[in-house]
Motif scaffolding. Structure first.
Motif, short mmCIF file in Angstrom:
data_model
loop_
_atom_site.label_atom_id
_atom_site.label_comp_id
_atom_site.label_asym_id
_atom_site.label_seq_id
_atom_site.Cartn_x
_atom_site.Cartn_y
_atom_site.Cartn_z
N THR A 1 0.80 -1.15 0.01
CA THR A 1 -0.12 -0.01 0.00
C THR A 1 0.96 1.24 0.02
OG1 THR A 1 -0.29 0.10 2.40
CG2 THR A 1 -1.71 -1.34 1.60
N VAL A 2 0.18 2.52 -0.16
CA VAL A 2 1.25 3.56 0.11
C VAL A 2 1.98 3.71 1.21
CG1 VAL A 2 -0.74 4.77 -1.46
CG2 VAL A 2 -0.76 4.81 1.06
N PHE A 3 1.52 2.78 2.43
CA PHE A 3 2.34 3.27 3.54
C PHE A 3 3.68 2.41 3.48
CE2 PHE A 3 -1.66 2.74 6.21
CZ PHE A 3 -1.96 4.19 5.82
N ASP A 4 3.98 1.35 2.29
CA ASP A 4 4.92 0.61 2.18
C ASP A 4 6.11 1.13 1.23
OD1 ASP A 4 3.75 -1.59 3.88
OD2 ASP A 4 2.51 -1.70 2.11
N VAL A 5 5.97 2.34 0.51
CA VAL A 5 6.65 2.72 -0.71
C VAL A 5 7.50 4.00 -0.07
CG1 VAL A 5 6.52 3.73 -2.80
CG2 VAL A 5 4.70 2.23 -2.12
N LEU B 1 -5.75 3.61 6.59
CA LEU B 1 -5.85 3.56 5.19
C LEU B 1 -7.20 4.00 4.52
CD1 LEU B 1 -3.76 3.01 2.86
CD2 LEU B 1 -4.72 0.59 2.73
N ARG C 1 -3.33 -0.53 8.21
CA ARG C 1 -4.28 -0.78 6.82
C ARG C 1 -5.78 -0.78 7.18
NH1 ARG C 1 -0.26 -4.63 5.25
NH2 ARG C 1 -1.20 -6.36 6.28
N VAL D 1 12.62 6.43 3.68
CA VAL D 1 12.06 5.91 4.64
C VAL D 1 10.50 5.13 4.48
CG1 VAL D 1 10.97 5.80 7.14
CG2 VAL D 1 13.22 6.98 6.44
N PRO D 2 10.08 4.00 4.25
CA PRO D 2 8.59 3.58 4.01
C PRO D 2 7.84 4.21 5.30
CG PRO D 2 10.07 1.73 3.87
CD PRO D 2 10.94 2.92 4.41
N PRO D 3 6.65 5.06 4.95
CA PRO D 3 5.87 5.49 5.89
C PRO D 3 5.67 4.79 7.17
CG PRO D 3 5.25 6.33 3.77
CD PRO D 3 6.23 5.30 3.56
N SER D 4 5.39 3.45 6.95
CA SER D 4 5.00 2.57 7.99
C SER D 4 5.88 2.49 8.96
CB SER D 4 4.57 1.28 7.31
OG SER D 4 5.48 0.47 6.70
N TYR D 5 7.16 2.67 8.69
CA TYR D 5 8.37 2.38 9.43
C TYR D 5 8.27 3.46 10.76
CZ TYR D 5 10.73 -0.85 6.89
OH TYR D 5 11.17 -2.31 6.18
#
Lengths: 327, 327
Positions: free
Chosen positions: A305-309, B327, B323, B309-313
């Protein structure tokens, strides 16, 4: 060595992707894939049109397939199916069903070794990113999302289904007082009615009971009953002339506190003002298609998802250039 | 199993990091490392204070070191040095020198196998991210960055160096008309003077020539000459009472076009309104310290920026939860 993109589905969103590819020098459009007879489809840029049943012939000719179908019935089937053969990007926007969609798509993409990027657009999408960043920075705080001013297709459709209505357009409008209250940092609790107004432009059949239509709109459960709703009756000509656009937008605001006693307040606000909802969504899809391509080239696969990019993957510019000119 | 954080340097930024760690349940503060005699330092949360020369004793006790020194002389030396032994995060903000700083830090961090995250904060930092995302989505468009309303430490210092000035505070203020012009989508070209006003609150020595001070401020090259500058002379009491805060903020706006003929306009706006510039910057540092920790645990090393940095981190929440709820 451009990124070769295919478009599956050719409504407003597919047309937007077609136009966006023209703006991105590192991408090229391989073709548009449709369920309609290809010869019946007139494209914006004279792009080639193929029958969707021929898609697999393009397995080695397409780097990323952007799936432009609807979230209700198309994407739940198409995204896992196409992820078996292609890197794909979709704009699946049924928030409550994202976890299930993720699981289905992840299994398919992991098996094929492809990247499948789901729920890309602005909400879900850029608004989700804003909520994630702001919440990670200000853990003590509240999120507020406002939508509009913009056209809600679902609400417009609901009005059109009422007896005596020929055509209709519904605008969702955020309430200025609510926005101001949020921006003041007081962390207000806001009801549905306090956050948004619904304004409807309705074309009625000749001789229809306008009062009855207006009441039916204003009391419609889920869609209008919880809102202050304004109804205007206008002519079809006026609707066509003044309400043919598909604008949208909105605001994501986080209000949070820092300091040993929470004595300092901070407001993070992200907002969009869009002349064309589908063209903007399409532009987001193309940027994430670029990222999907790069991530897959690096050996990544599965549903993302956008969160992983990592943000740098979205840009055609080299990391050095980004650091020098944008950081 | 919290993320163990050390703070190197204990000014306003270091204090902000100390407070932010209290808000983040997955982090804990190991100690503050200072060049001053540790016993002379009074901390906000009664954190332990150590001499910076003892830092290496904590090699296995600190997961991420947040370096809170200044960009002029501290960080160019400290960040590459400390990256030899620790995952580090800094807020290096001399934009023109970022590429050089990156090279120096990258070499050190690659050798040690650590992550060194540089130029974290809001500009560079969150504003840079906004520019990157917005530019990737709308390739045909213009970026506008406005700062303020907020205190510029550099400009306040410049006024204080004038003969006859006892104390001063300078506010950078974006011009509303310029903001409105940008938001209208007309893509205006704006001069320095059209974008920002500079408002100065000055405490003069008794008997000082106020006209002369005012002229000296208004004509100061680089700092004030290119701006409309307002000068107020006030008492030290008034300055202390009304101008002791360190607020800041600003706006990053991209105005871009889509459609086959660029017929549709879009405005993406990111803005911050901050009661405390250092506490907000500190909160960004802690979120990226979390990311640095996770990235290093996954085997990544070298110099990174917010773009990588992937935002989820950045979030303490699990990917599934993000998610489902954001999301």
């Amino acid at each position: 060595m451009k990124i070769r993109i295919g478009i599956a589905g050719y409504g407003n969103l597919g047309k937007g992707v077609e136009c966006s590819i023209m703006q991105n020098a590192d991408t090229e459009l391989v073709g548009i894939f449709t369920r309609r007879p290809p010869e019946s489809v007139k494209t914006v840029t004279n792009a080639k049109v193929y029958n969707i049943n021929d898609l697999l012939d393009f397995k080695d000719k397409i780097d990323v397939l952007i799936i432009c179908g609807g979230s209700a019935t198309d994407l739940p089937v198409q995204t896992p199916e196409f992820a078996k053969s292609f890197n794909v990007v979709d704009s699946f926007d049924t928030h409550a069903k994202i976890p299930q969609h993720f699981e289905n798509v992840d299994a398919a993409a992991k098996q094929s070794g492809k990247i499948a990027m789901i729920s890309v657009g602005w909400d879900p999408g850029m608004f989700s990113l804003s909520r994630l960043y702001a919440g990670a920075i200000l853990p003590l705080g509240n999120d507020y999302t406002f939508w509009g001013k913009g056209v809600s297709q679902g609400h417009s459709d609901a009005i059109r289904r009422i007896d005596g209505v020929l055509d209709a357009k519904q605008y969702t409008i955020p309430v200025d007082d609510a926005l101001d209250a949020v921006r003041s940092g007081t962390n207000p609790e806001l009801t549905t009615r306090q956050k948004h107004i619904r304004e409807c432009f309705v074309v009625a059949c000749e001789g229809a009971d306008l009062n009855k239509i207006e009441q039916e709109i204003k009391t419609m459960p889920n869609y209008f009953a919880d809102y202050d709703t304004i109804v205007h009756f206008i002519s079809q000509d006026e609707l066509t002339k003044n309400h043919s656009g598909i604008p949208h937008g909105g605001f994501v605001i986080r209000s949070g506190k820092t300091g040993i006693n929470g004595e300092n307040n901070h407001i993070i606000e992200y907002s969009l003002k869009l002349d064309s909802n589908p063209e903007f969504t399409a532009s987001v899809l193309v940027a994430f298609a670029r990222a999907a391509y790069k991530m897959n080239k690096e050996g990544m696969c599965g549903c993302k998802t956008v969160f992983d990019v990592p943000p740098s993957y979205l840009s055609p510019k080299a990391p050095e250039e980004l650091r020098k000119n944008l950081l």
